[in-house]
Design a protein around this motif. Structure first.
Motif, PDB file in Angstrom:
ATOM      1  N   GLU A 250       0.830  -1.205   0.000  1.00 17.12           N
ATOM      2  CA  GLU A 250       0.000   0.000   0.000  1.00 17.12           C
ATOM      3  C   GLU A 250       0.866   1.258   0.000  1.00 17.12           C
ATOM      4  O   GLU A 250       0.518   2.273  -0.615  1.00 17.12           O
ATOM      5  N   ALA A 251       2.000   1.197   0.700  1.00 15.14           N
ATOM      6  CA  ALA A 251       2.915   2.349   0.742  1.00 15.14           C
ATOM      7  C   ALA A 251       3.466   2.655  -0.648  1.00 15.14           C
ATOM      8  O   ALA A 251       3.539   3.813  -1.063  1.00 15.14           O
ATOM      9  N   LEU A 252       3.825   1.606  -1.393  1.00 14.70           N
ATOM     10  CA  LEU A 252       4.358   1.795  -2.746  1.00 14.70           C
ATOM     11  C   LEU A 252       3.284   2.303  -3.704  1.00 14.70           C
ATOM     12  O   LEU A 252       3.565   3.115  -4.587  1.00 14.70           O
ATOM     13  N   ILE A 253       2.048   1.833  -3.518  1.00 12.77           N
ATOM     14  CA  ILE A 253       0.938   2.297  -4.361  1.00 12.77           C
ATOM     15  C   ILE A 253       0.677   3.786  -4.131  1.00 12.77           C
ATOM     16  O   ILE A 253       0.479   4.555  -5.075  1.00 12.77           O
ATOM     17  N   LEU A 254       0.703   4.198  -2.847  1.00 17.78           N
ATOM     18  CA  LEU A 254       0.470   5.611  -2.525  1.00 17.78           C
ATOM     19  C   LEU A 254       1.605   6.485  -3.079  1.00 17.78           C
ATOM     20  O   LEU A 254       1.351   7.589  -3.592  1.00 17.78           O
ATOM     21  N   LEU A 255       2.843   5.993  -3.000  1.00 16.33           N
ATOM     22  CA  LEU A 255       3.977   6.739  -3.569  1.00 16.33           C
ATOM     23  C   LEU A 255       3.791   6.923  -5.074  1.00 16.33           C
ATOM     24  O   LEU A 255       4.057   8.016  -5.616  1.00 16.33           O
ATOM     25  N   ASP A 256       3.318   5.878  -5.745  1.00 12.34           N
ATOM     26  CA  ASP A 256       3.077   5.963  -7.195  1.00 12.34           C
ATOM     27  C   ASP A 256       2.024   7.029  -7.520  1.00 12.34           C
ATOM     28  O   ASP A 256       2.176   7.797  -8.467  1.00 12.34           O
ATOM     29  N   GLN A 257       0.977   7.107  -6.711  1.00 14.32           N
ATOM     30  CA  GLN A 257      -0.062   8.126  -6.919  1.00 14.32           C
ATOM     31  C   GLN A 257       0.508   9.528  -6.735  1.00 14.32           C
ATOM     32  O   GLN A 257       0.187  10.452  -7.491  1.00 14.32           O
ATOM     33  N   ILE A 258       1.380   9.685  -5.730  1.00 11.99           N
ATOM     34  CA  ILE A 258       1.996  10.994  -5.455  1.00 11.99           C
ATOM     35  C   ILE A 258       2.835  11.440  -6.649  1.00 11.99           C
ATOM     36  O   ILE A 258       2.784  12.603  -7.064  1.00 11.99           O
ATOM     37  N   ASN A 263       4.423  15.319  -8.276  1.00 11.62           N
ATOM     38  CA  ASN A 263       5.449  15.545  -7.249  1.00 11.62           C
ATOM     39  C   ASN A 263       6.615  14.599  -7.482  1.00 11.62           C
ATOM     40  O   ASN A 263       6.413  13.413  -7.752  1.00 11.62           O
ATOM     41  N   ASN A 264       7.834  15.121  -7.348  1.00 10.85           N
ATOM     42  CA  ASN A 264       8.978  14.223  -7.514  1.00 10.85           C
ATOM     43  C   ASN A 264       9.310  13.525  -6.196  1.00 10.85           C
ATOM     44  O   ASN A 264       8.829  13.905  -5.129  1.00 10.85           O
ATOM     45  N   GLU A 265      10.162  12.504  -6.280  1.00 13.45           N
ATOM     46  CA  GLU A 265      10.459  11.655  -5.124  1.00 13.45           C
ATOM     47  C   GLU A 265      11.153  12.428  -4.009  1.00 13.45           C
ATOM     48  O   GLU A 265      10.864  12.224  -2.819  1.00 13.45           O
ATOM     49  N   LEU A 266      12.086  13.322  -4.385  1.00 15.18           N
ATOM     50  CA  LEU A 266      12.822  14.087  -3.375  1.00 15.18           C
ATOM     51  C   LEU A 266      11.892  15.020  -2.611  1.00 15.18           C
ATOM     52  O   LEU A 266      11.997  15.165  -1.385  1.00 15.18           O
ATOM     53  N   ASN A 267      10.967  15.647  -3.345  1.00 16.95           N
ATOM     54  CA  ASN A 267      10.000  16.546  -2.711  1.00 16.95           C
ATOM     55  C   ASN A 267       9.168  15.788  -1.680  1.00 16.95           C
ATOM     56  O   ASN A 267       8.893  16.293  -0.583  1.00 16.95           O
ATOM     57  N   PHE A 268       8.779  14.553  -2.030  1.00 11.81           N
ATOM     58  CA  PHE A 268       7.970  13.743  -1.106  1.00 11.81           C
ATOM     59  C   PHE A 268       8.763  13.353   0.139  1.00 11.81           C
ATOM     60  O   PHE A 268       8.311  13.557   1.268  1.00 11.81           O
ATOM     61  N   ILE A 269       9.960  12.783  -0.050  1.00 11.78           N
ATOM     62  CA  ILE A 269      10.707  12.256   1.097  1.00 11.78           C
ATOM     63  C   ILE A 269      11.171  13.386   2.006  1.00 11.78           C
ATOM     64  O   ILE A 269      11.251  13.246   3.235  1.00 11.78           O
ATOM     65  N   ASP A 270      11.455  14.557   1.419  1.00 13.89           N
ATOM     66  CA  ASP A 270      11.841  15.726   2.215  1.00 13.89           C
ATOM     67  C   ASP A 270      10.656  16.211   3.046  1.00 13.89           C
ATOM     68  O   ASP A 270      10.791  16.512   4.240  1.00 13.89           O
ATOM     69  N   GLY A 271       9.487  16.270   2.409  1.00 14.49           N
ATOM     70  CA  GLY A 271       8.277  16.672   3.128  1.00 14.49           C
ATOM     71  C   GLY A 271       7.868  15.661   4.191  1.00 14.49           C
ATOM     72  O   GLY A 271       7.393  16.034   5.267  1.00 14.49           O
ATOM     73  N   PHE A 272       8.086  14.370   3.892  1.00 17.66           N
ATOM     74  CA  PHE A 272       7.740  13.319   4.856  1.00 17.66           C
ATOM     75  C   PHE A 272       8.647  13.400   6.085  1.00 17.66           C
ATOM     76  O   PHE A 272       8.199  13.173   7.212  1.00 17.66           O
ATOM     77  N   LEU A 335      13.684   3.972  -6.821  1.00 19.98           N
ATOM     78  CA  LEU A 335      13.953   2.750  -6.070  1.00 19.98           C
ATOM     79  C   LEU A 335      14.511   3.072  -4.691  1.00 19.98           C
ATOM     80  O   LEU A 335      14.161   2.419  -3.695  1.00 19.98           O
ATOM     81  N   LEU A 336      15.361   4.097  -4.608  1.00 17.08           N
ATOM     82  CA  LEU A 336      15.935   4.505  -3.322  1.00 17.08           C
ATOM     83  C   LEU A 336      14.837   4.918  -2.347  1.00 17.08           C
ATOM     84  O   LEU A 336      14.852   4.516  -1.177  1.00 17.08           O
ATOM     85  N   VAL A 337      13.864   5.700  -2.836  1.00 15.65           N
ATOM     86  CA  VAL A 337      12.759   6.142  -1.977  1.00 15.65           C
ATOM     87  C   VAL A 337      11.880   4.952  -1.596  1.00 15.65           C
ATOM     88  O   VAL A 337      11.426   4.834  -0.450  1.00 15.65           O
ATOM     89  N   GLU A 338      11.643   4.047  -2.540  1.00 15.52           N
ATOM     90  CA  GLU A 338      10.822   2.856  -2.251  1.00 15.52           C
ATOM     91  C   GLU A 338      11.488   1.975  -1.194  1.00 15.52           C
ATOM     92  O   GLU A 338      10.809   1.455  -0.303  1.00 15.52           O
ATOM     93  N   ILE A 339      12.806   1.822  -1.282  1.00 17.16           N
ATOM     94  CA  ILE A 339      13.535   1.029  -0.276  1.00 17.16           C
ATOM     95  C   ILE A 339      13.409   1.688   1.102  1.00 17.16           C
ATOM     96  O   ILE A 339      13.243   0.994   2.122  1.00 17.16           O
ATOM     97  N   SER A 340      13.451   3.008   1.135  1.00 20.13           N
ATOM     98  CA  SER A 340      13.304   3.726   2.402  1.00 20.13           C
ATOM     99  C   SER A 340      11.925   3.488   3.007  1.00 20.13           C
ATOM    100  O   SER A 340      11.789   3.304   4.215  1.00 20.13           O
ATOM    101  N   LEU A 341      10.896   3.469   2.147  1.00 20.91           N
ATOM    102  CA  LEU A 341       9.540   3.183   2.644  1.00 20.91           C
ATOM    103  C   LEU A 341       9.441   1.749   3.175  1.00 20.91           C
ATOM    104  O   LEU A 341       8.772   1.490   4.174  1.00 20.91           O
ATOM    105  N   MET A 342      10.121   0.806   2.496  1.00 18.01           N
ATOM    106  CA  MET A 342      10.143  -0.583   2.972  1.00 18.01           C
ATOM    107  C   MET A 342      10.807  -0.672   4.352  1.00 18.01           C
ATOM    108  O   MET A 342      10.344  -1.394   5.246  1.00 18.01           O
ATOM    109  N   LYS A 343      11.905   0.073   4.507  1.00 19.11           N
ATOM    110  CA  LYS A 343      12.599   0.085   5.804  1.00 19.11           C
ATOM    111  C   LYS A 343      11.697   0.655   6.895  1.00 19.11           C
ATOM    112  O   LYS A 343      11.675   0.157   8.025  1.00 19.11           O
TER     113      LYS A 343
END
Length: 549
Positions: A250-258, A263-272, A335-343
């Protein structure tokens, strides 16, 4: 078409009373004018868009009693942009102008903007004039980077530090001009603009103008998030709920929607990461004022933070921070952001298992206490000699002739069944001591050495592991290369230790000692000697091939 004036110019303060968020500076300047104690050289420094140039212009007008609210300047006010006029010839030209006294008024005011851009020779040419100016000359220097101004200039100026404008002041100013311009707005939308401006009122007004055009005078939070390419608070709250459940898919699906929303991956992980910081702040009543949010959002943060421990949030922030640091150099950033979400999912799932385990233990203790404290009627308890059997062993004989005894027999059966089910799920967590840990740590290292894995074995002998909280093994390494190598094989190490120490909760935490890392800068000869200790056959190879160092 009517000429459009941007809000930053349209609402530029014409007096000190109109300046937003710089009360300490404006009060000092007003008192200096009032008591006729205006210094001849001043340095206004601070972030962009906080009112340095504006205050310099207002001060210049008030000095010559020119306080009319107009954009025209008197002939006694001169502005120099040091970014484009930074040479020694420009400063010499300025010095020539300084020698001519004012034709009207009492003072000539020189405003030099972005003064840190002046060249070295230009600074030196300016020193004497700045130190001993004519009694009718006043210099106001403005800069965003005070550290780039040479010390000899700083020592000749009275320094005024402008601070970032607070979140509340920026938002109130935006509400004020929205009301004046008859623009509809959502509170959350203006809060987002105020937060994104990072203390710069000019940036906030620039964003505001953009939103007014985009929304046609109706600024809603949905359109604001869309236009600014920002991830909404609701999305971050949703991601936390998913991660708390350990649901990686579900986390990966939500990231895909974002990402699909622009929104780019860096913007998301920085905001998170900022969202996690706000959750940490919301856990304490005293630190809640650091949130810079509306009351409704503060309540959401407070509610979500109650289900999280401080250590868990800190660990999650560390994972996000590592992802941000590696992002630029990563070939596959998604992939780097997805691995971080898995962690993160694994982190929360592990904490959940530990909590469930502790809850099971409390249930067992409660049942044991109840069984010891309550002895049912018509039940004879026969205990064997304590010397012959374990003290906790007891046998209950229940008469089967009464209804109460039948109920008690059923209760005992259910109790034993519950105990057996809980014990099946029970996790090994025997107490581990530092001494026992070192014993099996060294044994594992010796086994590796015998199997020929000498490099891995030597890494385990660099320092001693330290046991904390009965299941955290802290190990410090001398450099990142060793850390990476140990992380590759840490599962093998943890499986060995968990099996022998009978503790399934063991966790290996690796750290790098930066000071020690600096000491490990070997010469070619030292490198060879160290390699020879690990593998003596290298010396034989060197002799066979007649190699030098």
């Amino acid at each position: 078409m009517k000429n459009f004036v941007v809000s930053a110019l349209k609402y530029r303060p014409a007096s000190f009373d109109d300046v937003v968020g710089q009360d300490a500076v404006t009060k000092t300047l007003e008192n200096a004018i009032k008591h006729n104690q205006v210094p001849q050289a001043m340095l206004f420094c601070g972030p962009r868009g906080v009112g340095k140039t504006t205050c310099a212009r207002v001060l210049a007008k008030k000095i010559n009693s020119n306080i009319e609210k107009t954009n025209s300047f008197s002939y006694n006010i001169f502005e120099l942009d040091a970014a484009s006029n930074n040479g020694v010839d420009d400063i010499r030209s300025l010095i020539e102008q300084v020698r001519i006294p004012p034709q009207t008024g009492n003072f000539k005011v020189y405003i030099i903007d972005e003064v840190h851009m002046l060249s070295g020779p230009a600074f030196n040419a300016f020193l004497k004039t700045l130190e001993e100016p004519p009694n009718y000359a006043i210099f106001i220097l403005a800069t965003t980077e005070k550290h780039k101004v040479i010390p000899t200039i700083l020592s000749r100026c009275q320094i005024f530090d402008f601070k970032k404008i607070s979140f509340a002041d920026i938002k109130n100013f935006l509400i004020k001009i929205s009301t004046k311009e008859e623009v509809n707005y959502d509170n959350e939308a203006l809060s987002l603009v105020a937060k994104k401006s990072d203390g710069s009122l000019r940036d906030a007004l620039s964003i505001y103008d953009r939103l007014v055009n985009y929304t046609e005078g109706n600024i809603t939070k949905e359109l604001t998030y869309e236009n600014l390419n920002e991830v909404s608070y609701e999305t971050y709250f949703q991601m936390i709920d998913i991660i708390k459940n350990g649901d990686i898919h579900e986390a990966l699906i939500l990231l895909d929607q974002i990402i699909k929303n622009g929104n780019n991956e860096l913007n998301f992980i920085d905001g998170f990461s900022s969202h996690l910081r706000d959750l940490l702040v919301a856990k304490n009543i005293n630190s809640k004022n650091l949130l810079n949010l509306d009351e409704n959002l503060e309540k959401y943060y407070e509610k979500q933070s109650t289900g999280l421990t401080t250590n868990t949030i800190l660990s999650a922030i560390e994972i996000c921070d590592n992802c941000i640091n590696k992002f630029r150099n990563s070939k596959n950033q998604r992939l780097l952001v997805e691995i971080s979400l898995m962690k993160l999912c694994s982190l929360f799932e592990k904490k959940k298992k530990i909590n469930d385990h502790n809850e099971q233990n409390s249930i067992i203790e409660k049942l044991e206490n109840e069984s010891e404290s309550k002895e049912p009627e018509n039940v004879t308890i026969i205990r064997k000699d304590k010397n012959k059997v374990d003290q906790n062993f007891n046998t209950r004989m229940v008469s089967g002739l009464s209804i109460s005894s039948l109920k008690e027999k059923k209760r005992i059966v259910n109790e034993n069944l519950l105990k057996s089910k809980i014990e099946e799920k029970k996790i090994n967590k025997e107490e581990v001591t530092q001494e026992v840990l070192l014993k099996f740590w060294n044994k594992f290292s010796e086994d590796l050495n015998e199997k020929g894995e000498k490099n891995f074995s030597s890494i385990l002998q660099l320092s001693e592991p330290t046991l904390k909280n009965n299941y955290e093994i802290h190990y410090t390494l001398s450099n990142n290369i060793n850390k990476i190598e140990l992380e590759k094989n840490k599962n093998k190490l943890l499986n060995f230790l968990s099996k022998n120490l009978k503790n399934d909760l063991l966790e290996l935490i690796l750290k790098v000692n930066k000071e020690k890392e600096k000491k490990f800068l070997y010469s070619a000869k030292e490198k060879f000697e160290r390699m020879k200790k690990i593998n003596p056959s290298i010396e034989k190879m060197r002799k066979d091939f007649k190699l030098g160092l």
